[in-house]
Design a protein around this motif. Structure first.
Motif, PDB file in Angstrom:
ATOM      1  N   SER A 164     135.070 115.442  54.283  1.00  0.00           N
ATOM      2  CA  SER A 164     135.706 115.878  53.041  1.00  0.00           C
ATOM      3  C   SER A 164     136.078 114.659  52.214  1.00  0.00           C
ATOM      4  CB  SER A 164     136.957 116.713  53.341  1.00  0.00           C
ATOM      5  OG  SER A 164     137.844 115.993  54.176  1.00  0.00           O
ATOM      6  N   THR A 165     136.422 114.912  50.983  1.00  0.00           N
ATOM      7  CA  THR A 165     136.736 113.831  50.056  1.00  0.00           C
ATOM      8  C   THR A 165     138.018 113.119  50.464  1.00  0.00           C
ATOM      9  OG1 THR A 165     135.691 115.073  48.270  1.00  0.00           O
ATOM     10  CG2 THR A 165     137.178 113.274  47.639  1.00  0.00           C
ATOM     11  N   GLY A 211     140.937 114.723  54.220  1.00  0.00           N
ATOM     12  CA  GLY A 211     140.766 116.101  54.675  1.00  0.00           C
ATOM     13  C   GLY A 211     140.688 116.179  56.190  1.00  0.00           C
ATOM     14  N   THR A 256     138.220 117.856  57.953  1.00  0.00           N
ATOM     15  CA  THR A 256     136.878 118.053  58.490  1.00  0.00           C
ATOM     16  C   THR A 256     136.197 116.709  58.742  1.00  0.00           C
ATOM     17  OG1 THR A 256     135.933 118.197  56.266  1.00  0.00           O
ATOM     18  CG2 THR A 256     136.659 120.255  57.298  1.00  0.00           C
TER      19      THR A 256
END
Length: 353
Positions: A180-181, A194, A196
């Protein structure tokens, strides 16, 4: 009195004298030196009102120099007696709360009839923190004392013409790609990541730390068996000058004690292994370096492959060796054993000798 005048002059001149006390001393000196001055005249010189000047002159006449000190303040009478304080302490230490693992200020206040603030003050006064817990691991090694003295002795008084290396494995280092960002740090906001991620496999780092200098010999391996450990010993042997004896501090992992490793030691007599006590890996300084590696490079790293991870570790080691920082061991063996003894006495009713 001459003695009183000298003392009052000393109070005024001394820098450590509290400002209020020095002002009161000046009031008395001005009153003695200028009997014609009114209360207003003295007050203008020292910055006090007429009533305050009159109070301090009167107290000096009644009690002398002692009268210039602040009178003891009685304050409000105690509302919580010793018996109730003891009740809170006893309940906290000896009785678990109903349907909970530990007391809170709210639950203790409900049981004791005190306010939460009062409970907090009592706990603070007696150093009680029911919401906190810490872990420990007490070594059961029968040679604990001998091993502690042996390893700490190597740190504090290393042998002449010898190298002391702290060796261990850091297994299962994951190559994690953040899925994720990541939002970078900004003013007033920390970096945000994030939850993930994508796994790209794992690697095992075997490292040898020269604590006296701070340099590291390290290699990454897909596994950590006897084969890999022997290969790493050969790497150390190639990089350490042949005229030096080598003392290796390591833990009790099974690959360090196999028959193949024992045979390697026979063929390389300049090496001596020093094993930490069981559950005593904290004696191995390379663990501190592993923590440094995790904190600075691995924990927030973004690795797109296992090769990417291993290259990052190798780059960290290279940078470390360019600007090494010694790992200084400060505690003596007696200090460590005394700490263990102090722990054992209240909790276990026993000690170590």
């Amino acid at each position: 009195m001459p003695d009183e005048r000298a003392f009052l002059n000393a109070l005024v001149r001394r820098r450590q004298t509290p400002r209020g006390l020095a002002t009161r001393a000046r009031v008395i000196l001005l009153s003695a030196d200028h009997p014609e001055w009114t209360l207003s005249d003295i007050g203008q010189h020292v910055g006090l009102c007429d009533d305050t000047v009159s109070v301090w002159r009167r107290r000096f006449i009644q009690s002398g120099i002692d009268g210039l000190s602040d009178a003891p303040k009685s304050g409000a009478p105690r509302s919580i007696q010793d018996q109730r304080v003891e009740q809170v302490v006893r309940l906290t230490l000896d009785t678990p709360p109903e349907n909970a693992t530990h007391w809170s200020t709210r639950s203790m206040a409900k049981v004791s009839g005190l306010t939460q603030s009062a409970v907090h003050r009592i706990w603070q006064a007696f150093g009680l923190r029911p919401h906190l817990t810490s872990s420990f691991q007490l070594s059961k090694d029968p040679l604990l004392i001998e091993k502690v003295r042996d390893i700490v002795g190597l740190y504090l008084s290393p042998p002449d013409r010898a190298l002391v290396l702290c060796v261990d494995e850091k297994p299962q280092i994951q190559a994690l790609e953040r899925g994720s960002t990541t939002f970078p740090m900004q003013l007033g906001q920390e970096e945000r990541n994030g939850h993930t991620y994508i796994r790209h496999g794992t690697t095992t780092l075997i490292a040898a730390l020269d604590a006296r200098v701070g340099t590291v010999i390290g290699r990454c391996y897909p596994r950590h068996r006897t084969v890999e450990f022997l290969d790493f010993l050969e790497e150390i042997d190639r990089r350490v000058p042949s005229e030096l004896a080598v003392h290796v501090i390591l833990d009790n992992y099974i690959t360090h004690k196999t028959r193949a490793v024992q045979g390697w030691l026979v063929l390389h007599p300049r090496y001596t292994f020093h094993f930490t006590p069981t559950s005593g890996s904290w004696l191995n300084l390379v663990e501190s370096w592993f923590a440094l590696l995790s904190r600075r490079r691995l924990r927030r790293g973004d690795f797109h492959s296992k090769d990417d991870l291993e290259q990052a570790i190798e780059a960290f080691i290279a940078q470390n060796n360019e600007h090494p920082q010694p790992f200084v061991w400060k505690r003596s063996a007696d200090d460590i054993l005394d700490s263990i003894r102090r722990f054992c006495l209240p909790y276990l009713g026993t000690s170590i000798s």
